[in-house]
Write a protein that holds these residues in place. Structure first.
Motif, PDB file in Angstrom:
ATOM      1  N   TYR A   1      40.046  38.153  34.181  1.00  0.00           N
ATOM      2  CA  TYR A   1      40.077  37.383  35.428  1.00  0.00           C
ATOM      3  C   TYR A   1      38.877  36.445  35.574  1.00  0.00           C
ATOM      4  O   TYR A   1      38.085  36.568  36.517  1.00  0.00           O
ATOM      5  CB  TYR A   1      40.165  38.327  36.619  1.00  0.00           C
ATOM      6  CG  TYR A   1      41.458  39.099  36.671  1.00  0.00           C
ATOM      7  CD1 TYR A   1      42.562  38.613  37.379  1.00  0.00           C
ATOM      8  CD2 TYR A   1      41.601  40.314  35.996  1.00  0.00           C
ATOM      9  CE1 TYR A   1      43.759  39.314  37.410  1.00  0.00           C
ATOM     10  CE2 TYR A   1      42.802  41.023  36.023  1.00  0.00           C
ATOM     11  CZ  TYR A   1      43.870  40.508  36.728  1.00  0.00           C
ATOM     12  OH  TYR A   1      45.050  41.197  36.759  1.00  0.00           O
TER      13      TYR A   1
ATOM     14  N   ARG B   1      35.820  48.417  34.732  1.00  0.00           N
ATOM     15  CA  ARG B   1      35.688  46.963  34.692  1.00  0.00           C
ATOM     16  C   ARG B   1      34.245  46.571  35.019  1.00  0.00           C
ATOM     17  O   ARG B   1      33.642  47.113  35.958  1.00  0.00           O
ATOM     18  CB  ARG B   1      36.643  46.314  35.698  1.00  0.00           C
ATOM     19  CG  ARG B   1      36.751  44.793  35.531  1.00  0.00           C
ATOM     20  CD  ARG B   1      37.729  44.190  36.526  1.00  0.00           C
ATOM     21  NE  ARG B   1      39.081  44.678  36.346  1.00  0.00           N
ATOM     22  CZ  ARG B   1      39.969  44.186  35.476  1.00  0.00           C
ATOM     23  NH1 ARG B   1      39.606  43.184  34.684  1.00  0.00           N
ATOM     24  NH2 ARG B   1      41.192  44.677  35.413  1.00  0.00           N
TER      25      ARG B   1
ATOM     26  N   TYR C   1      43.067  42.546  40.988  1.00  0.00           N
ATOM     27  CA  TYR C   1      43.343  43.679  40.107  1.00  0.00           C
ATOM     28  C   TYR C   1      43.089  45.034  40.770  1.00  0.00           C
ATOM     29  O   TYR C   1      43.379  46.078  40.194  1.00  0.00           O
ATOM     30  CB  TYR C   1      42.478  43.584  38.844  1.00  0.00           C
ATOM     31  CG  TYR C   1      41.040  43.188  39.115  1.00  0.00           C
ATOM     32  CD1 TYR C   1      40.110  44.120  39.591  1.00  0.00           C
ATOM     33  CD2 TYR C   1      40.617  41.879  38.923  1.00  0.00           C
ATOM     34  CE1 TYR C   1      38.808  43.763  39.867  1.00  0.00           C
ATOM     35  CE2 TYR C   1      39.318  41.509  39.196  1.00  0.00           C
ATOM     36  CZ  TYR C   1      38.410  42.447  39.663  1.00  0.00           C
ATOM     37  OH  TYR C   1      37.116  42.084  39.947  1.00  0.00           O
ATOM     38  N   THR C   2      42.552  45.047  41.972  1.00  0.00           N
ATOM     39  CA  THR C   2      42.186  46.328  42.588  1.00  0.00           C
ATOM     40  C   THR C   2      43.368  46.998  43.284  1.00  0.00           C
ATOM     41  O   THR C   2      44.303  46.342  43.741  1.00  0.00           O
ATOM     42  CB  THR C   2      41.060  46.151  43.616  1.00  0.00           C
ATOM     43  OG1 THR C   2      41.467  45.218  44.609  1.00  0.00           O
ATOM     44  CG2 THR C   2      39.782  45.675  42.954  1.00  0.00           C
TER      45      THR C   2
ATOM     46  N   THR D   1      46.119  48.533  36.671  1.00  0.00           N
ATOM     47  CA  THR D   1      45.883  47.823  35.421  1.00  0.00           C
ATOM     48  C   THR D   1      46.228  48.711  34.240  1.00  0.00           C
ATOM     49  O   THR D   1      46.907  48.284  33.292  1.00  0.00           O
ATOM     50  CB  THR D   1      44.418  47.373  35.321  1.00  0.00           C
ATOM     51  OG1 THR D   1      44.094  46.571  36.458  1.00  0.00           O
ATOM     52  CG2 THR D   1      44.168  46.588  34.053  1.00  0.00           C
TER      53      THR D   1
ATOM     54  N   GLU E   1      39.568  39.997  44.500  1.00  0.00           N
ATOM     55  CA  GLU E   1      39.891  40.795  43.322  1.00  0.00           C
ATOM     56  C   GLU E   1      41.372  41.210  43.317  1.00  0.00           C
ATOM     57  O   GLU E   1      41.742  42.223  43.921  1.00  0.00           O
ATOM     58  CB  GLU E   1      39.014  42.037  43.275  1.00  0.00           C
ATOM     59  CG  GLU E   1      37.519  41.731  43.243  1.00  0.00           C
ATOM     60  CD  GLU E   1      36.695  42.994  43.220  1.00  0.00           C
ATOM     61  OE1 GLU E   1      36.247  43.397  42.140  1.00  0.00           O
ATOM     62  OE2 GLU E   1      36.526  43.590  44.312  1.00  0.00           O
TER      63      GLU E   1
ATOM     64  N   LEU F   1      44.946  42.481  28.294  1.00  0.00           N
ATOM     65  CA  LEU F   1      44.119  42.847  29.447  1.00  0.00           C
ATOM     66  C   LEU F   1      43.266  41.652  29.857  1.00  0.00           C
ATOM     67  O   LEU F   1      42.418  41.187  29.093  1.00  0.00           O
ATOM     68  CB  LEU F   1      43.237  44.053  29.107  1.00  0.00           C
ATOM     69  CG  LEU F   1      43.980  45.382  28.978  1.00  0.00           C
ATOM     70  CD1 LEU F   1      43.028  46.485  28.516  1.00  0.00           C
ATOM     71  CD2 LEU F   1      44.630  45.772  30.298  1.00  0.00           C
ATOM     72  N   ASP F   2      43.505  41.181  31.051  1.00  0.00           N
ATOM     73  CA  ASP F   2      42.836  39.995  31.579  1.00  0.00           C
ATOM     74  C   ASP F   2      41.458  40.372  32.126  1.00  0.00           C
ATOM     75  O   ASP F   2      41.294  41.423  32.747  1.00  0.00           O
ATOM     76  CB  ASP F   2      43.693  39.411  32.706  1.00  0.00           C
ATOM     77  CG  ASP F   2      43.295  37.986  33.079  1.00  0.00           C
ATOM     78  OD1 ASP F   2      42.239  37.525  32.606  1.00  0.00           O
ATOM     79  OD2 ASP F   2      44.048  37.358  33.842  1.00  0.00           O
TER      80      ASP F   2
ATOM     81  N   ASP G   1      39.379  49.958  38.780  1.00  0.00           N
ATOM     82  CA  ASP G   1      40.267  49.119  39.598  1.00  0.00           C
ATOM     83  C   ASP G   1      40.903  49.925  40.730  1.00  0.00           C
ATOM     84  O   ASP G   1      41.220  49.371  41.784  1.00  0.00           O
ATOM     85  CB  ASP G   1      41.369  48.515  38.719  1.00  0.00           C
ATOM     86  CG  ASP G   1      40.835  47.430  37.795  1.00  0.00           C
ATOM     87  OD1 ASP G   1      39.644  47.079  37.910  1.00  0.00           O
ATOM     88  OD2 ASP G   1      41.620  46.924  36.968  1.00  0.00           O
TER      89      ASP G   1
END
Length: 225
Positions: free
Chosen positions: A213, A109, A138-139, A39, A136, A210-211, A167
């Motif tokens: 989610y 996060r 984004y990880t 990220t 997830e 930056l999302d 992340d």
């Protein structure tokens, strides 16, 4: 003389506006570690909304910047700077155009809000929050590993605190890491939150919103339920 005075007044007004924006609205930081890859990558610059959490509530999935809640950061060596460069950097930091204190802050996060029951891991290696398993996207996990965290835990987030994770799960000294290694220092108090990161501003090739989610956490019930 009148022209010079006007230029000086404009310059001073710009400095004042920049200072007020930095103090109350937005602020710049750079990323000093690999804990949020992919990220955020090393030396990305981000813009942080300082209205969070005082005026804008924190949500699960938000990427937040916060002060060290207690021994999360290792002592940093003092870097000698050219006096002129140090003075310029300090001046730019004062008005929010430089990120002089990024090494004194962390970015992670938000996974758990106050009262949330967070567990790692279920039978498929996923985190669960209040009984809901998270998928997830984004990880970043370590090669050969499928669990969402290298540490196992079963916690309830205390009042006025947050459970945060990087992340890059296997390279992040986050809430899970400190829960396993320094119990009692794993939560981030709301008072330590500087704001929510909402954009990568530099380098330009990395520019992105930056999302947080929301779909990942959409089925998570509030702790009160």
């Amino acid at each position: 003389m009148r022209f010079a005075r006007d230029i000086l007044l404009i310059f001073l007004a710009a400095l004042l506006i920049s200072f007020l924006i930095k103090t109350f609205l937005i602020r710049s930081f750079y990323i000093p570690s690999e804990s949020m890859e992919q990220t955020l990558v090393l030396n990305d610059r981000i813009i942080v909304n300082e209205l969070t959490p005082d005026l804008v509530p924190i949500s699960r999935g938000d990427v937040i910047v916060f002060q060290d809640p207690g021994n999360w950061l290792q002592p940093q060596p003092v870097v000698e700077k050219n006096p002129l460069a140090a003075a310029i950097d300090s001046a730019l930091g004062f008005v929010g155009l430089s990120a002089t204190d990024s090494n004194d802050h962390l970015i992670k996060r938000v996974i758990g809000l106050p009262g949330d029951h967070v567990i790692c891991c279920d039978e498929f290696g996923r985190l669960t929050v209040n009984g809901t398993a998270l998928e997830e996207p984004y990880t970043q996990l370590k090669d050969g590993f499928t669990d969402a965290s290298p540490e196992t835990f079963d916690i309830v987030v205390p009042e006025d605190s947050l459970w945060v994770m990087g992340d890059n799960r296997y390279q992040s000294a986050d809430s899970a890491y400190h829960h396993a290694n320094e119990p009692g220092h794993e939560y981030v108090p709301y008072d330590d939150v500087v704001g929510r990161a909402f954009v990568v501003s530099w380098p330009l090739s990395r520019w992105a919103w930056l999302d947080n989610y929301p779909l990942v956490f959409s089925d998570v019930e509030d702790a009160s339920n």
